[in-house]
Design an enzyme around this catalytic site. Structure first.
Site, mmCIF file in Angstrom:
data_model
loop_
_atom_site.group_PDB
_atom_site.id
_atom_site.type_symbol
_atom_site.label_atom_id
_atom_site.label_comp_id
_atom_site.label_asym_id
_atom_site.label_seq_id
_atom_site.Cartn_x
_atom_site.Cartn_y
_atom_site.Cartn_z
ATOM 1 N N SER A 1 53.015 40.211 88.419
ATOM 2 C CA SER A 1 52.443 41.015 89.325
ATOM 3 C C SER A 1 52.743 40.248 90.755
ATOM 4 C CB SER A 1 50.904 41.214 89.495
ATOM 5 O OG SER A 1 50.456 41.925 88.336
ATOM 6 N N ARG B 1 53.680 34.660 78.244
ATOM 7 C CA ARG B 1 55.007 34.789 78.635
ATOM 8 C C ARG B 1 55.641 33.640 78.273
ATOM 9 N NH1 ARG B 1 52.777 37.142 84.314
ATOM 10 N NH2 ARG B 1 50.957 35.862 83.482
ATOM 11 N N HIS C 1 52.602 44.246 81.252
ATOM 12 C CA HIS C 1 51.286 44.589 80.912
ATOM 13 C C HIS C 1 51.385 45.878 80.173
ATOM 14 C CE1 HIS C 1 50.079 43.153 85.034
ATOM 15 N NE2 HIS C 1 49.371 42.452 84.270
ATOM 16 N N LYS D 1 40.584 34.919 92.593
ATOM 17 C CA LYS D 1 41.747 35.356 92.815
ATOM 18 C C LYS D 1 41.789 36.449 94.059
ATOM 19 C CE LYS D 1 44.825 35.484 88.763
ATOM 20 N NZ LYS D 1 45.508 36.664 87.823
#
Ligand code: ADP
Length: 165
Positions: free
Chosen positions: A130, A92, A19, A43
């Site tokens: 994460s 990514r 990040h 989430k």
């Protein structure tokens, strides 16, 4: 001259070097960058919003032109309220693409004035997420290569059941 505001949205649960790399690069491109913790009902998060904000504040205090915020609602509304022209997202792998593409088109539909800009992850952070940090940290692995030193102990103690929540 026109001043351009960008937002870097995410869960940041917790913030990682991946990040931070995206935020740094955005800060070098725009006049103001708002890092916004989105409270996503879908989430389940490990850290509270206040904890996530606090970790972000500690981790990026040296990056210029940054504001830090949280929002409980649609990103398209947030960008309207803050007059942000650009949403910066990191990509990514191909696996990120379909979801991010759908989000970008939806946000464009909801707010025509905002563009989504994708930055390719730096090669060394390609695998970093994460959830990977949480998995490794909760099993006693070393996460020092993934998160800043200033938040390392806090993350480890929370993953091991200490602190709030
Ligand atoms: P995660 O997918 O790790 O839960 P977030 O929801 O907090 O991350 O994601 C916020 C933004 O940061 C997204 O645009 C995501 O693609 C980007 N991002 C997260 N990790 C990386 C990384 N290692 N490299 C590049 N971008 C990343």
């Amino acid at each position: 001259m026109k001043s351009i505001t960008a937002v870097c949205p995410g869960s940041f649960d917790p913030i990682t070097f991946g990040h931070i790399d995206i935020i740094k690069r955005a800060s070098s491109m725009f006049d103001k960058v708002i890092v916004v913790v989105m409270k996503n009902a879908d989430k389940v998060s490990t850290f509270t919003v206040e904890e996530r904000l606090d970790m972000i504040r500690k981790s990026i205090s040296d990056i210029p032109n940054i504001e830090i915020d949280s929002y409980n609602g649609l990103l398209a509304d947030y960008t309207k309220i803050h007059n942000a022209r650009v949403i910066v997202k990191g990509l990514r792998a191909v696996s990120d693409f379909e979801y991010e593409f759908q989000m970008a088109l939806t946000n464009k539909k909801l707010n025509q004035n905002t563009e989504t800009l994708f930055l390719t992850t730096s090669a060394e952070y390609m695998y970093l997420s994460s959830s990977m940090v949480k998995l490794i940290g909760s099993m006693g692995g070393d996460i020092r290569d993934f998160v800043p030193e200033c938040i390392h102990d806090f993350i480890i103690s929370r993953l091991n059941g200490k602190g709030s929540k």
